[in-house]
Each structure stands twice: as C-alpha cells, then as structure tokens.
Scaffold this motif. Structure first.
Motif, PDB file in Angstrom:
ATOM      1  N   VAL A 145      36.680  46.114  48.713  1.00 60.41           N
ATOM      2  CA  VAL A 145      36.107  45.419  47.561  1.00 60.41           C
ATOM      3  C   VAL A 145      35.626  44.073  48.088  1.00 60.41           C
ATOM      4  O   VAL A 145      36.419  43.281  48.590  1.00 60.41           O
ATOM      5  N   ASP A 146      34.317  43.836  47.992  1.00 59.13           N
ATOM      6  CA  ASP A 146      33.738  42.590  48.482  1.00 59.13           C
ATOM      7  C   ASP A 146      33.112  41.843  47.307  1.00 59.13           C
ATOM      8  O   ASP A 146      32.144  42.317  46.716  1.00 59.13           O
ATOM      9  N   VAL A 147      33.682  40.700  46.959  1.00 60.89           N
ATOM     10  CA  VAL A 147      33.194  39.903  45.835  1.00 60.89           C
ATOM     11  C   VAL A 147      32.394  38.727  46.380  1.00 60.89           C
ATOM     12  O   VAL A 147      32.866  38.007  47.253  1.00 60.89           O
ATOM     13  N   LEU A 198      39.323  35.720  40.874  1.00 61.38           N
ATOM     14  CA  LEU A 198      39.563  36.472  39.645  1.00 61.38           C
ATOM     15  C   LEU A 198      38.952  37.863  39.712  1.00 61.38           C
ATOM     16  O   LEU A 198      39.621  38.863  39.432  1.00 61.38           O
ATOM     17  N   PHE A 199      37.670  37.945  40.075  1.00 67.60           N
ATOM     18  CA  PHE A 199      37.019  39.250  40.095  1.00 67.60           C
ATOM     19  C   PHE A 199      37.628  40.164  41.160  1.00 67.60           C
ATOM     20  O   PHE A 199      37.728  41.367  40.956  1.00 67.60           O
ATOM     21  N   ARG A 200      38.065  39.601  42.262  1.00 69.00           N
ATOM     22  CA  ARG A 200      38.733  40.401  43.288  1.00 69.00           C
ATOM     23  C   ARG A 200      40.020  41.010  42.733  1.00 69.00           C
ATOM     24  O   ARG A 200      40.275  42.205  42.874  1.00 69.00           O
ATOM     25  N   GLU A 258      26.461  33.950  39.346  1.00 70.50           N
ATOM     26  CA  GLU A 258      26.065  35.354  39.449  1.00 70.50           C
ATOM     27  C   GLU A 258      26.411  35.881  40.831  1.00 70.50           C
ATOM     28  O   GLU A 258      26.569  35.112  41.770  1.00 70.50           O
ATOM     29  N   GLY A 259      26.483  37.170  40.926  1.00 74.80           N
ATOM     30  CA  GLY A 259      26.721  37.775  42.232  1.00 74.80           C
ATOM     31  C   GLY A 259      27.016  39.250  42.116  1.00 74.80           C
ATOM     32  O   GLY A 259      26.685  39.890  41.111  1.00 74.80           O
ATOM     33  N   THR A 260      27.657  39.763  43.149  1.00 74.86           N
ATOM     34  CA  THR A 260      27.942  41.191  43.191  1.00 74.86           C
ATOM     35  C   THR A 260      29.386  41.455  43.582  1.00 74.86           C
ATOM     36  O   THR A 260      30.036  40.640  44.234  1.00 74.86           O
ATOM     37  N   VAL A 261      29.820  42.626  43.167  1.00 74.53           N
ATOM     38  CA  VAL A 261      31.053  43.195  43.673  1.00 74.53           C
ATOM     39  C   VAL A 261      30.621  44.465  44.388  1.00 74.53           C
ATOM     40  O   VAL A 261      30.041  45.366  43.778  1.00 74.53           O
ATOM     41  N   GLY A 262      30.841  44.494  45.693  1.00 82.13           N
ATOM     42  CA  GLY A 262      30.488  45.670  46.479  1.00 82.13           C
ATOM     43  C   GLY A 262      31.721  46.528  46.684  1.00 82.13           C
ATOM     44  O   GLY A 262      32.774  46.036  47.088  1.00 82.13           O
TER      45      GLY A 262
END
Length: 131
Positions: A51-53, A29-31, A71-75
């Motif tokens: 884009v690294d999710v 989804l976030f990607r 939780e995490g990051t989108v780089g």
C-alpha cells in the motif's frame, strides 16, 4: 459546514488546515485506514502486498473566498503483481465566515481534473447561503 462567529475566525481555521503537519497526518491516516480495511475483509486479507500512499498539497484556483486542497493516490499492489491506483482528495473551502470540507475518492489517479466539477456547485450554494 462550520459557521464561525467571524470571517477572521473562519480564516484562522483554514490556516490550521494549511499547516504542514496536516499533510503528514493525512498520509499516515490513509495508510492506516487502507491497511485496516484490507485486513478486515476476508476477500482482500493476504492478497495485497503493498500500500503506497502519496498525498500532497495542491495549488488550485480558489473556490469562494479561499481554498486549501490535498490530493493524491493510494497505490495497491496485489499478490499476483497487479496494481490499482485510487485517487483521493480533500478540499477546505471558506466562504465568508463559513468553512466546508469536501472529500472524494475516485478509481483513477487523475483527481486534479475532477476537483472543479466536484466542489464548485456545492461551494456556490455555500456562498449564496452566507451572503
């Protein structure tokens, strides 16, 4: 906030949120969302090369009766080689027969340290409301 007919029903709903397929879904989804936002904005279209999710389940001290957190990051990597990390978190909190979802985005990858201050006050109001 969703209020269920019973604590058991709210507990069952939280278990669905804990299913491993949710993690796969959130990463996809976030990607898709970030790719679409980048492409829809003329200022960023063609400027972001990667884009690294990376979202994962996180163990935290329970807030209210039970808590489930991802939780995490989108780089983001820009055409000029610069990078930016965006922290993302989603928490589901059960208090009795109520279930509340919280989501947050920060411009840092250190979301874990922010979770208690972002969720605790709201969850305390939820606990009071269902008491």
């Amino acid at each position: 906030v969703a209020v269920f007919p019973s604590t058991g029903a709210a507990t069952a709903a939280l278990k669905v949120f804990d299913d491993p397929s949710v993690l796969t879904c959130l990463n996809r989804l976030f990607r898709v969302v970030f790719d679409a936002q980048i492409e829809s904005n003329p200022a960023t279209r063609g400027q972001v090369t990667a884009v690294d999710v990376d979202i994962s389940g996180t163990n935290v001290a329970p807030v209210a009766d039970a808590t489930s957190v991802y939780e995490g990051t989108v780089g983001l990597t820009a055409k000029d080689g610069s990078e930016q990390a965006i922290g993302i978190g989603i928490a589901a909190v059960r208090a009795g027969r109520a279930l509340s979802l919280y989501s947050y985005v920060v411009d840092s990858s250190d979301v874990v340290s922010l979770l208690p201050s972002l969720v605790d006050a709201s969850a305390a109001r939820l606990v009071d409301a269902v008491a």
